[in-house]
Motif scaffolding. Sequence first.
Motif, PDB file in Angstrom:
ATOM      1  N   UNK A  73       0.832  -1.202   0.000  1.00 16.29           N
ATOM      2  CA  UNK A  73       0.000   0.000   0.000  1.00 16.29           C
ATOM      3  C   UNK A  73       0.870   1.257   0.000  1.00 16.29           C
ATOM      4  N   UNK A  74       1.910   1.278   0.819  1.00 17.99           N
ATOM      5  CA  UNK A  74       2.797   2.436   0.884  1.00 17.99           C
ATOM      6  C   UNK A  74       3.529   2.642  -0.445  1.00 17.99           C
ATOM      7  N   UNK A  75       3.974   1.551  -1.043  1.00 18.07           N
ATOM      8  CA  UNK A  75       4.688   1.659  -2.320  1.00 18.07           C
ATOM      9  C   UNK A  75       3.759   2.165  -3.425  1.00 18.07           C
ATOM     10  N   UNK A  76       2.505   1.764  -3.378  1.00 18.53           N
ATOM     11  CA  UNK A  76       1.546   2.243  -4.372  1.00 18.53           C
ATOM     12  C   UNK A  76       1.206   3.716  -4.138  1.00 18.53           C
ATOM     13  N   UNK A  77       1.152   4.133  -2.882  1.00 18.95           N
ATOM     14  CA  UNK A  77       0.932   5.555  -2.584  1.00 18.95           C
ATOM     15  C   UNK A  77       2.059   6.395  -3.179  1.00 18.95           C
ATOM     16  N   UNK A  86       2.415  12.809  -0.503  1.00 19.95           N
ATOM     17  CA  UNK A  86       3.763  12.690   0.039  1.00 19.95           C
ATOM     18  C   UNK A  86       3.815  13.151   1.493  1.00 19.95           C
ATOM     19  N   UNK A  87       3.087  14.217   1.810  1.00 18.48           N
ATOM     20  CA  UNK A  87       3.053  14.679   3.199  1.00 18.48           C
ATOM     21  C   UNK A  87       2.470  13.600   4.115  1.00 18.48           C
ATOM     22  N   UNK A  88       1.426  12.917   3.635  1.00 20.65           N
ATOM     23  CA  UNK A  88       0.817  11.852   4.432  1.00 20.65           C
ATOM     24  C   UNK A  88       1.771  10.674   4.596  1.00 20.65           C
ATOM     25  N   UNK A  89       2.506  10.369   3.534  1.00 23.32           N
ATOM     26  CA  UNK A  89       3.482   9.281   3.622  1.00 23.32           C
ATOM     27  C   UNK A  89       4.545   9.581   4.673  1.00 23.32           C
ATOM     28  N   UNK A 143       4.246  11.487   7.203  1.00 21.91           N
ATOM     29  CA  UNK A 143       3.635  11.522   8.531  1.00 21.91           C
ATOM     30  C   UNK A 143       3.221  10.135   9.016  1.00 21.91           C
ATOM     31  N   UNK A 144       3.178   9.168   8.104  1.00 23.34           N
ATOM     32  CA  UNK A 144       2.742   7.812   8.446  1.00 23.34           C
ATOM     33  C   UNK A 144       3.858   7.089   9.197  1.00 23.34           C
ATOM     34  N   UNK A 145       3.559   6.623  10.398  1.00 24.12           N
ATOM     35  CA  UNK A 145       4.568   5.930  11.206  1.00 24.12           C
ATOM     36  C   UNK A 145       5.090   4.682  10.511  1.00 24.12           C
ATOM     37  N   UNK A 146       4.276   4.083   9.649  1.00 22.79           N
ATOM     38  CA  UNK A 146       4.691   2.861   8.961  1.00 22.79           C
ATOM     39  C   UNK A 146       5.832   3.122   7.984  1.00 22.79           C
ATOM     40  N   UNK A 147       5.953   4.353   7.503  1.00 19.76           N
ATOM     41  CA  UNK A 147       7.027   4.679   6.565  1.00 19.76           C
ATOM     42  C   UNK A 147       8.394   4.477   7.207  1.00 19.76           C
ATOM     43  N   UNK A 148       8.487   4.766   8.495  1.00 22.90           N
ATOM     44  CA  UNK A 148       9.765   4.616   9.208  1.00 22.90           C
ATOM     45  C   UNK A 148      10.176   3.156   9.355  1.00 22.90           C
ATOM     46  N   UNK A 149       9.252   2.228   9.127  1.00 23.63           N
ATOM     47  CA  UNK A 149       9.571   0.799   9.220  1.00 23.63           C
ATOM     48  C   UNK A 149       9.958   0.217   7.864  1.00 23.63           C
TER      49      UNK A 149
END
Length: 245
Positions: free
Chosen positions: A71-75, A95-98, A100-106
Amino acid sequence: MRKYLVLAWLLLPLPVVVMHFGRGQEWLARDKAHSIIQRAEAAEKKGEWQSAYELYREADRTAGSQDRQLKLRLDLARARTGFRVGEAVASIDGMDKLLDDAATATMPAEFQQETHELAARLHYYAGWVMRLEGAKRELWMEEAELARQNFRLLSEHYSDPKNEDQTHRQKEDLESAVQLQRLSLTELMARPLPEEGRAMSGQGLSEQMGKRRGQRGKQPGRGPNDKGPPAPGGGMRRFQPGSGS
């Protein structure tokens, strides 16, 4: 005894049915999404932006929300292609939401780096285009400042000392973001707008950003791995609003 055998025979397909309508459907959707992604990537390589964007959207709808990394890669992919087909504001928001998404840091470091690079470029060219459109200073300066923050973070935390080309490019990107804030409008107009910037022209960025003033850019920046405040000079002090370009 015969009754129990008949009952066992009737119940035998139940696990298959459960698999078919449960996890099996998720696997089928994921396989279908990956097939669509391959078509989207091929279109993107050819510069067929509209086709690529629509295919990434279709893949996103097909994949659902079970696979968080996908999902993150598709965003990211939708933002990467969307700004070229009239969706610049949606791409910037994405991009701002990405970020801010805590999952991006993982996610892997390569993904995080690409996310910051795309965010930096989108904010940078948005600021450039908005200046050319005659936007108020506080509007285009917000984009320029967000670009600077991301370029600075990249140079400080995603730089390979052994890769001289990368280090040089990151330094130039950061300097360009600073210059965007300091150049006069006349000096900026004398410079050719790069291809990615031209793709964002004519989308009414200034008008759309002006309508949403005060709803975005409330956080001054983030530190490495999107945790904590940025390093000194990383944008903790917001620009001072003013008028004019």
